[in-house]
Structure formats: C-alpha cells, structure tokens
Write an enzyme that holds these catalytic residues in place. Structure first.
Site, PDB file in Angstrom:
ATOM      1  N   ARG A  19      -9.387  -0.014   3.786  1.00  0.00           N
ATOM      2  CA  ARG A  19      -8.448   0.941   3.164  1.00  0.00           C
ATOM      3  C   ARG A  19      -7.096   0.295   2.877  1.00  0.00           C
ATOM      4  O   ARG A  19      -6.385   0.734   1.975  1.00  0.00           O
ATOM      5  CB  ARG A  19      -8.217   2.134   4.108  1.00  0.00           C
ATOM      6  CG  ARG A  19      -9.354   3.114   4.157  1.00  0.00           C
ATOM      7  CD  ARG A  19      -8.943   4.326   4.952  1.00  0.00           C
ATOM      8  NE  ARG A  19      -7.538   4.601   4.707  1.00  0.00           N
ATOM      9  CZ  ARG A  19      -6.692   5.122   5.577  1.00  0.00           C
ATOM     10  NH1 ARG A  19      -7.100   5.460   6.761  1.00  0.00           N
ATOM     11  NH2 ARG A  19      -5.449   5.324   5.260  1.00  0.00           N
ATOM     12  N   LYS A  67       0.828  -1.215   0.000  1.00  0.00           N
ATOM     13  CA  LYS A  67       0.000   0.000   0.000  1.00  0.00           C
ATOM     14  C   LYS A  67       0.858   1.259   0.000  1.00  0.00           C
ATOM     15  O   LYS A  67       0.640   2.168  -0.798  1.00  0.00           O
ATOM     16  CB  LYS A  67      -0.915  -0.020   1.232  1.00  0.00           C
ATOM     17  CG  LYS A  67      -1.516   1.315   1.618  1.00  0.00           C
ATOM     18  CD  LYS A  67      -2.402   1.156   2.814  1.00  0.00           C
ATOM     19  CE  LYS A  67      -2.404   2.141   3.918  1.00  0.00           C
ATOM     20  NZ  LYS A  67      -1.554   3.253   4.042  1.00  0.00           N
ATOM     21  N   ASN A  68       1.831   1.305   0.909  1.00  0.00           N
ATOM     22  CA  ASN A  68       2.569   2.553   1.076  1.00  0.00           C
ATOM     23  C   ASN A  68       3.596   2.797  -0.023  1.00  0.00           C
ATOM     24  O   ASN A  68       4.237   3.847  -0.054  1.00  0.00           O
ATOM     25  CB  ASN A  68       3.233   2.611   2.458  1.00  0.00           C
ATOM     26  CG  ASN A  68       2.192   2.810   3.550  1.00  0.00           C
ATOM     27  OD1 ASN A  68       1.036   3.129   3.259  1.00  0.00           O
ATOM     28  ND2 ASN A  68       2.588   2.617   4.800  1.00  0.00           N
ATOM     29  N   ILE A  91       6.843   6.941  17.254  1.00  0.00           N
ATOM     30  CA  ILE A  91       6.603   7.682  16.003  1.00  0.00           C
ATOM     31  C   ILE A  91       5.359   8.567  16.106  1.00  0.00           C
ATOM     32  O   ILE A  91       5.411   9.747  15.783  1.00  0.00           O
ATOM     33  CB  ILE A  91       6.449   6.712  14.802  1.00  0.00           C
ATOM     34  CG1 ILE A  91       7.572   5.662  14.793  1.00  0.00           C
ATOM     35  CG2 ILE A  91       6.382   7.479  13.488  1.00  0.00           C
ATOM     36  CD1 ILE A  91       8.954   6.166  14.520  1.00  0.00           C
ATOM     37  N   ASP A 105       3.557   0.672  12.282  1.00  0.00           N
ATOM     38  CA  ASP A 105       2.322   0.099  11.739  1.00  0.00           C
ATOM     39  C   ASP A 105       2.041  -1.302  12.286  1.00  0.00           C
ATOM     40  O   ASP A 105       0.924  -1.810  12.126  1.00  0.00           O
ATOM     41  CB  ASP A 105       2.384   0.038  10.204  1.00  0.00           C
ATOM     42  CG  ASP A 105       2.123   1.400   9.585  1.00  0.00           C
ATOM     43  OD1 ASP A 105       1.927   2.373  10.324  1.00  0.00           O
ATOM     44  OD2 ASP A 105       2.125   1.483   8.339  1.00  0.00           O
ATOM     45  N   CYS A 165      -5.695   8.368   8.982  1.00  0.00           N
ATOM     46  CA  CYS A 165      -5.883   7.801  10.316  1.00  0.00           C
ATOM     47  C   CYS A 165      -5.573   8.811  11.402  1.00  0.00           C
ATOM     48  O   CYS A 165      -4.602   9.553  11.310  1.00  0.00           O
ATOM     49  CB  CYS A 165      -4.973   6.589  10.502  1.00  0.00           C
ATOM     50  SG  CYS A 165      -5.539   5.143   9.586  1.00  0.00           S
ATOM     51  N   ASP A 219       4.871  20.050   8.125  1.00  0.00           N
ATOM     52  CA  ASP A 219       5.874  21.124   8.040  1.00  0.00           C
ATOM     53  C   ASP A 219       7.105  20.722   7.228  1.00  0.00           C
ATOM     54  O   ASP A 219       7.662  21.534   6.484  1.00  0.00           O
ATOM     55  CB  ASP A 219       6.278  21.579   9.445  1.00  0.00           C
ATOM     56  CG  ASP A 219       6.771  20.432  10.316  1.00  0.00           C
ATOM     57  OD1 ASP A 219       6.142  19.354  10.280  1.00  0.00           O
ATOM     58  OD2 ASP A 219       7.775  20.600  11.022  1.00  0.00           O
ATOM     59  N   ARG A 279       0.346  14.544  13.140  1.00  0.00           N
ATOM     60  CA  ARG A 279       0.712  14.359  11.736  1.00  0.00           C
ATOM     61  C   ARG A 279       0.864  15.687  10.980  1.00  0.00           C
ATOM     62  O   ARG A 279       0.154  15.953   9.994  1.00  0.00           O
ATOM     63  CB  ARG A 279      -0.279  13.430  11.031  1.00  0.00           C
ATOM     64  CG  ARG A 279      -0.495  12.142  11.799  1.00  0.00           C
ATOM     65  CD  ARG A 279      -1.241  11.105  11.032  1.00  0.00           C
ATOM     66  NE  ARG A 279      -0.385  10.335  10.158  1.00  0.00           N
ATOM     67  CZ  ARG A 279      -0.812   9.344   9.376  1.00  0.00           C
ATOM     68  NH1 ARG A 279      -2.072   9.013   9.378  1.00  0.00           N
ATOM     69  NH2 ARG A 279       0.023   8.681   8.611  1.00  0.00           N
ATOM     70  N   PRO A 280       1.799  16.537  11.409  1.00  0.00           N
ATOM     71  CA  PRO A 280       1.996  17.813  10.696  1.00  0.00           C
ATOM     72  C   PRO A 280       2.608  17.580   9.317  1.00  0.00           C
ATOM     73  O   PRO A 280       3.079  16.481   9.015  1.00  0.00           O
ATOM     74  CB  PRO A 280       2.983  18.561  11.594  1.00  0.00           C
ATOM     75  CG  PRO A 280       3.713  17.498  12.333  1.00  0.00           C
ATOM     76  CD  PRO A 280       2.767  16.340  12.477  1.00  0.00           C
ATOM     77  N   ARG A 288      -4.625   9.925   3.686  1.00  0.00           N
ATOM     78  CA  ARG A 288      -3.413  10.637   4.082  1.00  0.00           C
ATOM     79  C   ARG A 288      -2.461  10.820   2.890  1.00  0.00           C
ATOM     80  O   ARG A 288      -1.858  11.867   2.687  1.00  0.00           O
ATOM     81  CB  ARG A 288      -2.728   9.809   5.177  1.00  0.00           C
ATOM     82  CG  ARG A 288      -1.490  10.409   5.738  1.00  0.00           C
ATOM     83  CD  ARG A 288      -1.817  11.470   6.757  1.00  0.00           C
ATOM     84  NE  ARG A 288      -0.673  12.283   7.079  1.00  0.00           N
ATOM     85  CZ  ARG A 288      -0.762  13.529   7.489  1.00  0.00           C
ATOM     86  NH1 ARG A 288      -1.931  14.107   7.628  1.00  0.00           N
ATOM     87  NH2 ARG A 288       0.299  14.215   7.763  1.00  0.00           N
TER      88      ARG A 288
END
Ligand code: UD1
Length: 423
Positions: free
Chosen positions: A402, A22-23, A332, A310, A118, A126, A123-124, A94
C-alpha cells in the site's frame, strides 16, 4: 497471498532513490476533483493506495490515465457525486476520507462509507465533520455511512482540538471552494499539508500559512487544472535511513528534502550513526553510515516537526539491538504497537506499558516467520528481517504494498537478500 523471504545480516550499501510522497499524493489526487478541468500530477509513488484511490474516482466517473513517466492525467468532469462511495471501495484506504472535503467543495454533496485503513487506534473523524459543519454543511452519519450536503459553503474560523493531518487537509479542500475566508487554527504542519496547499494554489486557490499552525484560505468559485509534481516521501526516506543504519550500512538516500528528515537524522546521530546531507547538483541527498553497535535513544512521537509516528515502528526495530534501554512513547495513536509481538518472536526484549515501550537492546535478532499488522509495522518487520541472523518470512505484505514502491527492487539494489514469493 504473497510474502517476502529475507536472509538477514547483509550490510546495505549503495544509492536508493525516493519516490513521491504517499500522504501528499492521496489528497492531491483527490483535490484534483475540485478543478473544472484536467490536471496532470507527476512524481506519483507506484503504490497500491494510489491505484485504489484512482479506481474509486474512475468508478465515480473520472477519467484517469497513468503515463509511463510516473505521472497521471486526471479529468474529473465526468464525476457523479451521487454514485456513492461504498465500503468495499474504501475498506483498505484511510485517505478516502479526503473525498468528503473534495466532493462537498465541488458538488455540495457527498455520500461516503466510513473509511478503513491501518488498525493503529480509534482514528475518529469528529474533527473532519466539525470542520464541514462549520463551513455550513449538513452532515449525518448512519449505518457506517457519512452523508454531507450544503447549498453553499461559507468560510469560518475552525479550531482543531487535536493536531490532525487529515482534518487540516480535508477542511482546506472544502474551504478552497467556500465563499469567504476560513482560518484553521492548531493546524497540522506536516510537509504534505504544505504540498497540498501548493497544489491548490496552483489551481488558483488562495491559501496562506500552510506549514504553520494557522492556515488562512480564501475560497474561490472556480479552480482550474494544472500540472504539479509531488514532493519526495519523507517516510519512505526515513525508512531507508533506518534500514541503512540498522544493517551497519552505508547508503545514499537520494531525492529527499533534508529539512523534512531533521527529527530522524537527529535521533540516528544520537544513537551513533553518521548522517551527512548533500546536493549532487540535481537533487538533495542524505548519506547514512553506521559501523559500530548503536546506542539506545528515547523517542517521543509528536506532530511535525517532531519525530513522526509513522517511523516509530521502523525505529523500534533498529533499537532492538542498540546498547542499553530505549524508551519509546507513542503519543499520536493509542494502538500502534502491534509489531512488538513479532519483534519479540525474533528475540527482541520489549516491555509495553500503555503508550510506552521499553526496548532493552539484545545482541542479535534471529530470523522467524512474522506477520505485518499494518503498513509501518510491515516496514519495521522488513528492517528487523534485514538485521536478523538467518531467514525470515514476512507475511501480510499487502499492507507494505500500500505504501512502499518497488521495495524488493530497491532493497536488492542495496545488497539485501530479499525475494517476493507469490503464494
Ligand atoms: C495521517 C497519515 C498517517 C499518519 C498520521 C499522523 C494519511 C493518509 N495518513 O493519518 O500515515 O500516521 O497522519 O502523521 O495521510 N484525531 C481525532 N479526530 C479526528 C482526526 C484525528 O481525534 O477527527 C486524532 C487521531 O485519533 C490521532 C491524531 O488526531 O490521535 C492524529 O491523527 P491524524 O493526523 O488525523 O492522522 P490521519 O490523518 O488519520
């Protein structure tokens, strides 16, 4: 909304084949936008996140055709970057943040609602924005929207203050079309970062060092279409390894890259599971066998090659019945413990203290109605339901859809008693 009904207590046995990652798939599909031609992407996972991302690209004008062999043809030539990406398009995805680097790199313009996904912490973005600005883009943020534009992107040296998968890949995407050289220091080393770099290189980009913490990108004016097959999903494989161990099972997890799974194999072995790597001549596989009560182990989530965040949630489900106390430190994401209350409802004994969970192993979990709060929490609850005595109903499975393909079919083929009920 659909839910799963699981009758726990069945030992998982047999063979399960892992799908595409997926990622890796999500940034690779987005990266295809950088080509001036059609791309063919193979070994795609059959998951909702892929479908949602493709719908977004289609709405922007891309042509997307799924083929029956699990691949897709994507032609980005019709894309109009001025058709903004609205919040309803990205609220559950995301990875839509990869449109920032890809559209900016290809068209010098992007307008994007801030992505959802999620709820596992702040979860910035920047570092993504810092990267785009370093490449010369003008980035503004207002009313939940990010707008970035640049007449021309120019390579730059970019240090990431935190190791970030998303920022590393996003910067690679934009830098692949920038003028000159970009160096990303303190880059993420995850397998999917390497897979995206390999895909970009097949398109004609020049990316070296992916898989180490310094990535060097020499931008190209033009990238071409190509055919590329996505790597197997490290997290799906790890989830089935944990499910096999948690049910005292004996499962061959096929189509994996064993080196991607070393951290999880090591922890499972430490807890008393037998893990054997093999090669059947066509694919690598891992065989996971567990026949005694497992021992408690300590887990600290760390960027790759450390234990992946994960799999923290699925691993916690397994440890709820291991003998002794397990300490689990989530380094994390600050809020990735939403599954704890659900596990407690099933009889688990877990104490939370900031980023640490102390899991005191109990003899047995018991079936209950439980609610997934995010994708990997969902995976953890499915594992807990498989371990439990009696029936569980797992709700909010849209999160699981998902990221896990054919979950019911794969688990049933291993002997699990799981039924999807469409409400
Ligand atoms: C990706 C994965 C997710 C996985 C995570 C870590 C996708 C679509 N999602 O998420 O499944 O759990 O990697 O392996 O691939 N951070 C900042 N500023 C930024 C970006 C990140 O401070 O601009 C922080 C985050 O808050 C977090 C840490 O960096 O504490 C790592 O996050 P990151 O690797 O970026 O995760 P994602 O890309 O969101």
């Amino acid at each position: 909304m659909a839910h799963y009904v699981v009758n726990g207590g069945k030992r998982l046995e047999g063979v399960v084949t892992i799908g595409g990652a997926k990622n890796a798939a999500l940034p690779i599909i987005t990266a295809a936008v950088l080509a001036g031609e059609r791309c063919r992407i193979e070994n795609l996972p059959a998951i909702d996140d892929v479908k949602i991302l493709c719908k977004i690209l289609q709405k922007m004008g891309a042509s997307v055709e799924f083929t029956p062999d699990g691949g897709m043809n994507l032609d980005p030539r019709g894309i109009d970057p001025h058709r903004g990406v609205t919040f309803d398009m990205v609220s559950s995805l995301r990875a839509s943040y990869y449109l920032l680097g890809a559209l900016l790199g290809r068209y010098g313009y992007v307008e994007l609602a801030q992505p959802g996904g999620c709820s596992i912490g702040q979860r910035p973005m920047d570092l993504h924005i810092k990267g785009m600005r370093a490449l010369g883009a003008e980035v503004s943020m207002s009313r939940g929207k990010i707008t970035a534009k640049a007449d021309k992107l120019v390579g730059s040296d970019i240090y990431l203050d935190v190791v970030s998968v998303g920022a590393t890949i996003n910067i690679m995407l934009a830098a692949a079309r920038a003028e000159g050289q970009t160096i990303i220091s303190n880059a993420a080393k995850e397998p999917h970062v390497v897979d995206v770099a390999n895909f970009l290189n097949m398109m004609g980009a020049s990316i070296k060092g992916a898989g180490t913490d310094v990535i060097r990108i020499n931008g190209r004016q033009k990238l071409r279409g190509c055919t590329y097959a996505i790597i197997p999903d490290q997290i799906e494989a790890g989830t089935y390894m944990i499910a096999a161990a948690a049910t005292g099972g004996d499962v061959i997890i096929s189509n994996v890259i064993p080196t991607h799974l070393e951290a999880i194999s090591a922890k499972l072995m430490e807890s008393g599971v037998r893990v054997v790597e093999g090669d059947d001549g066509k694919e690598f596989f891992i065989r996971v066998t567990a026949d005694t009560r497992l021992r408690a182990v300590n887990i600290r989530t760390i960027p790759y090659p450390g234990f992946p965040t994960d799999l923290q949630q699925p691993m916690m489900a397994l440890l709820t019945t291991a003998k002794g106390n397990s300490f689990i430190v989530e380094n994390i994401f600050e809020d990735r413990f939403n599954h704890v209350a659900e596990l407690e409802r099933m009889g688990a004994n877990i104490k939370l203290n900031g980023r640490t969970a102390i899991v005191e192993g109990v003899e047995q979990l018991y079936g209950a109605p439980i609610y997934a709060s995010d994708l990997r929490a969902g995976a953890a609850l499915i594992i807990a339901a498989l371990m439990a005595d009696g029936e569980s109903e797992v709700h909010n499975i849209r999160y699981i859809d998902r990221g896990y393909e054919h979950l019911q079919e794969k688990l049933r083929a291993l002997g699990a008693d799981i039924v999807r009920v469409e409400d």
